[in-house]
Design a protein around this motif. Structure first.
Motif, PDB file in Angstrom:
ATOM      1  N   GLU A   1     -15.794 -13.799 -34.480  1.00 52.02           N
ATOM      2  CA  GLU A   1     -16.759 -14.810 -34.889  1.00 52.02           C
ATOM      3  C   GLU A   1     -16.478 -15.182 -36.342  1.00 52.02           C
ATOM      4  O   GLU A   1     -16.873 -14.484 -37.275  1.00 52.02           O
ATOM      5  N   PHE A   2     -15.754 -16.268 -36.532  1.00 56.48           N
ATOM      6  CA  PHE A   2     -15.328 -16.662 -37.867  1.00 56.48           C
ATOM      7  C   PHE A   2     -16.365 -17.481 -38.619  1.00 56.48           C
ATOM      8  O   PHE A   2     -16.183 -17.765 -39.798  1.00 56.48           O
ATOM      9  N   GLY A   3     -17.412 -17.879 -37.942  1.00 57.47           N
ATOM     10  CA  GLY A   3     -18.477 -18.599 -38.609  1.00 57.47           C
ATOM     11  C   GLY A   3     -18.167 -20.072 -38.815  1.00 57.47           C
ATOM     12  O   GLY A   3     -17.223 -20.630 -38.250  1.00 57.47           O
ATOM     13  N   TYR A   4     -19.001 -20.692 -39.656  1.00 52.32           N
ATOM     14  CA  TYR A   4     -18.894 -22.128 -39.912  1.00 52.32           C
ATOM     15  C   TYR A   4     -18.524 -22.390 -41.365  1.00 52.32           C
ATOM     16  O   TYR A   4     -18.822 -21.600 -42.257  1.00 52.32           O
ATOM     17  N   SER A   5     -17.875 -23.514 -41.552  1.00 52.96           N
ATOM     18  CA  SER A   5     -17.552 -23.957 -42.902  1.00 52.96           C
ATOM     19  C   SER A   5     -18.694 -24.811 -43.421  1.00 52.96           C
ATOM     20  O   SER A   5     -19.060 -25.815 -42.799  1.00 52.96           O
ATOM     21  N   ARG A   6     -19.265 -24.413 -44.561  1.00 49.58           N
ATOM     22  CA  ARG A   6     -20.340 -25.205 -45.148  1.00 49.58           C
ATOM     23  C   ARG A   6     -19.823 -26.527 -45.680  1.00 49.58           C
ATOM     24  O   ARG A   6     -20.488 -27.561 -45.607  1.00 49.58           O
ATOM     25  N   LEU A   7     -18.593 -26.520 -46.194  1.00 50.46           N
ATOM     26  CA  LEU A   7     -18.032 -27.715 -46.819  1.00 50.46           C
ATOM     27  C   LEU A   7     -17.707 -28.797 -45.792  1.00 50.46           C
ATOM     28  O   LEU A   7     -17.946 -29.980 -46.028  1.00 50.46           O
ATOM     29  N   PHE A   8     -17.147 -28.385 -44.642  1.00 50.96           N
ATOM     30  CA  PHE A   8     -16.712 -29.349 -43.630  1.00 50.96           C
ATOM     31  C   PHE A   8     -17.676 -29.451 -42.447  1.00 50.96           C
ATOM     32  O   PHE A   8     -17.460 -30.287 -41.562  1.00 50.96           O
ATOM     33  N   ALA A   9     -18.690 -28.584 -42.409  1.00 48.28           N
ATOM     34  CA  ALA A   9     -19.681 -28.584 -41.319  1.00 48.28           C
ATOM     35  C   ALA A   9     -19.008 -28.473 -39.955  1.00 48.28           C
ATOM     36  O   ALA A   9     -19.365 -29.169 -39.007  1.00 48.28           O
ATOM     37  N   GLN A  10     -18.012 -27.595 -39.875  1.00 48.09           N
ATOM     38  CA  GLN A  10     -17.294 -27.349 -38.623  1.00 48.09           C
ATOM     39  C   GLN A  10     -17.025 -25.856 -38.491  1.00 48.09           C
ATOM     40  O   GLN A  10     -17.056 -25.120 -39.485  1.00 48.09           O
ATOM     41  N   PRO A  11     -16.754 -25.378 -37.260  1.00 48.64           N
ATOM     42  CA  PRO A  11     -16.348 -23.975 -37.124  1.00 48.64           C
ATOM     43  C   PRO A  11     -15.060 -23.709 -37.895  1.00 48.64           C
ATOM     44  O   PRO A  11     -14.151 -24.541 -37.925  1.00 48.64           O
ATOM     45  N   VAL A  12     -14.979 -22.548 -38.517  1.00 46.92           N
ATOM     46  CA  VAL A  12     -13.799 -22.208 -39.313  1.00 46.92           C
ATOM     47  C   VAL A  12     -12.542 -22.210 -38.456  1.00 46.92           C
ATOM     48  O   VAL A  12     -11.479 -22.669 -38.888  1.00 46.92           O
ATOM     49  N   ALA A  13     -12.650 -21.703 -37.234  1.00 49.34           N
ATOM     50  CA  ALA A  13     -11.479 -21.637 -36.355  1.00 49.34           C
ATOM     51  C   ALA A  13     -10.915 -23.027 -36.072  1.00 49.34           C
ATOM     52  O   ALA A  13      -9.693 -23.207 -35.997  1.00 49.34           O
ATOM     53  N   SER A  14     -11.775 -24.007 -35.922  1.00 47.92           N
ATOM     54  CA  SER A  14     -11.293 -25.366 -35.635  1.00 47.92           C
ATOM     55  C   SER A  14     -10.601 -25.986 -36.832  1.00 47.92           C
ATOM     56  O   SER A  14      -9.811 -26.926 -36.679  1.00 47.92           O
ATOM     57  N   LEU A  15     -10.867 -25.486 -38.036  1.00 47.65           N
ATOM     58  CA  LEU A  15     -10.193 -25.992 -39.231  1.00 47.65           C
ATOM     59  C   LEU A  15      -8.879 -25.271 -39.489  1.00 47.65           C
ATOM     60  O   LEU A  15      -7.882 -25.882 -39.891  1.00 47.65           O
ATOM     61  N   LEU A  16      -8.873 -23.952 -39.249  1.00 47.75           N
ATOM     62  CA  LEU A  16      -7.691 -23.164 -39.575  1.00 47.75           C
ATOM     63  C   LEU A  16      -6.534 -23.445 -38.626  1.00 47.75           C
ATOM     64  O   LEU A  16      -5.379 -23.467 -39.046  1.00 47.75           O
ATOM     65  N   GLY A  17      -6.823 -23.634 -37.357  1.00 47.85           N
ATOM     66  CA  GLY A  17      -5.764 -23.842 -36.375  1.00 47.85           C
ATOM     67  C   GLY A  17      -4.860 -25.023 -36.712  1.00 47.85           C
ATOM     68  O   GLY A  17      -3.646 -24.868 -36.893  1.00 47.85           O
ATOM     69  N   PRO A  18      -5.419 -26.241 -36.810  1.00 49.71           N
ATOM     70  CA  PRO A  18      -4.571 -27.397 -37.134  1.00 49.71           C
ATOM     71  C   PRO A  18      -3.888 -27.279 -38.497  1.00 49.71           C
ATOM     72  O   PRO A  18      -2.729 -27.679 -38.649  1.00 49.71           O
ATOM     73  N   ALA A  19      -4.599 -26.728 -39.500  1.00 45.73           N
ATOM     74  CA  ALA A  19      -3.998 -26.603 -40.838  1.00 45.73           C
ATOM     75  C   ALA A  19      -2.815 -25.645 -40.816  1.00 45.73           C
ATOM     76  O   ALA A  19      -1.764 -25.914 -41.420  1.00 45.73           O
ATOM     77  N   LEU A  20      -2.973 -24.498 -40.131  1.00 40.32           N
ATOM     78  CA  LEU A  20      -1.884 -23.528 -40.081  1.00 40.32           C
ATOM     79  C   LEU A  20      -0.697 -24.081 -39.308  1.00 40.32           C
ATOM     80  O   LEU A  20       0.459 -23.912 -39.721  1.00 40.32           O
TER      81      LEU A  20
END
Length: 310
Positions: free
Chosen positions: A78-97
């Motif tokens: 459970e990686f939680g949510y990003s306050r800055l992007f208002a999205q799940p952290v996993a959904s941000l890390l995958g495409p960026a990585l």
């Protein structure tokens, strides 16, 4: 080999645990917290609202309790949510990585192949050594951002052959990778050329190399079949360190070419006081770095039988 692999994996797990605690502590010591940032962005929030939000997010609890709760959620996936992007952290890390690995991986392969080729040329042809040294010196003196801007001016603005930046999400094809890959590859070329030259020059003086030549082996066979596998050991370690470092994102290159990678994401998370995103992204970069180093160690043992006995 299995024993070594299990031992290294245990070391990686322990290192990640220590790193997570230290990073959590350092971020906790930063001035301000997400609630203060929210208050600064919305003056209508009252002190009661701030207290309620701190209780909701667990920011009013002791440091150790907050860390254990966060680490427990992380272990459960459970990686939680990003306050800055208002999205799940996993959904941000995958495409960026994936974006960073595609860019950095392609650039490192090209830099490694070209650097080793230049090193082999300098080691086997002494007359070519000054040329290789000049290329390495020029490459090391060239700032990455300057090279990127120069390539954009030449191939995107003047000639119009390639896009100046962007990513596949913007509807571009693979041609958007050419300029940033070339920039990163050139930036890392000199190191591989210098190390390959030094390692091959040392290896080519070994007695067993003279034996191979005495048996009638051609120079190309001596160089690529006998000398290069033994000279490749330090080069592999450098490549693993570069791969791990670039997993954190080539911030300058990604900024110049407007690519949404790990470097930009980490920068935005730290500057935006997005604690959860910054912590998870940092651990992911550390994990990729250590796995790359482990892969290099295993490759070294496969190439050098003497290391298998350790």
């Amino acid at each position: 080999m299995t024993r070594i692999l299990l031992s290294r994996l245990a070391q990686i797990a322990l290192t990640l645990a220590i790193l997570s605690f230290c990073a959590f502590a350092l971020i906790a010591l930063m001035p301000g917290d997400p609630i203060e940032v929210a208050i600064a962005g919305d003056p209508r929030l009252t002190a009661e609202d701030a207290a309620r939000l701190r209780a909701l997010h667990g920011l009013d609890r002791p440091f150790t309790e907050r860390y254990l709760a966060w680490a427990g959620n992380l272990l459960r996936g459970e990686f939680g949510y990003s306050r800055l992007f208002a999205q799940p952290v996993a959904s941000l890390l995958g495409p960026a990585l994936l974006s960073t690995l595609g860019l950095a991986g392609t650039a490192l392969v090209i830099a490694l192949v070209a650097g080793v080729a230049l090193g082999a040329l300098a080691a086997s042809r002494p007359r070519a050594a000054p040329f290789v040294d000049a290329v390495a010196v020029l490459d090391q003196a060239m700032p990455t951002f300057w090279l990127g801007i120069l390539l954009i001016i030449a191939f995107a603005v003047t000639l119009g052959w390639l896009p100046a930046g962007g990513s596949a999400e913007a509807g571009l094809g693979l041609d958007h990778l050419v300029l940033p890959v070339a920039t990163l590859a050139v930036a890392h070329l000199a190191g591989y050329a210098r190390h390959a030259t030094a390692s091959l020059e040392t290896t080519l003086t070994e007695p067993w190399i003279r034996t191979a030549r005495a048996r009638g082996a051609t120079e190309s066979r001596v160089l690529f079949r006998h000398a290069l596998p033994n000279a490749a050991l330090p080069i592999l370690q450098i490549a693993a360190l570069d791969a791990g470092a670039l997993a954190g994102g080539a911030l300058v290159t990604e900024t110049v070419f407007a690519r949404p990678g790990m470097g930009k994401l980490l920068y935005d998370a730290v500057m935006g006081n997005d604690t959860n995103l910054a912590l998870v992204a940092l651990l992911l970069v550390a994990l990729v770095t250590m796995l790359a180093t482990l892969g290099a160690d295993l490759a070294q043992r496969a190439l050098d039988p003497r290391l298998r006995e350790r």
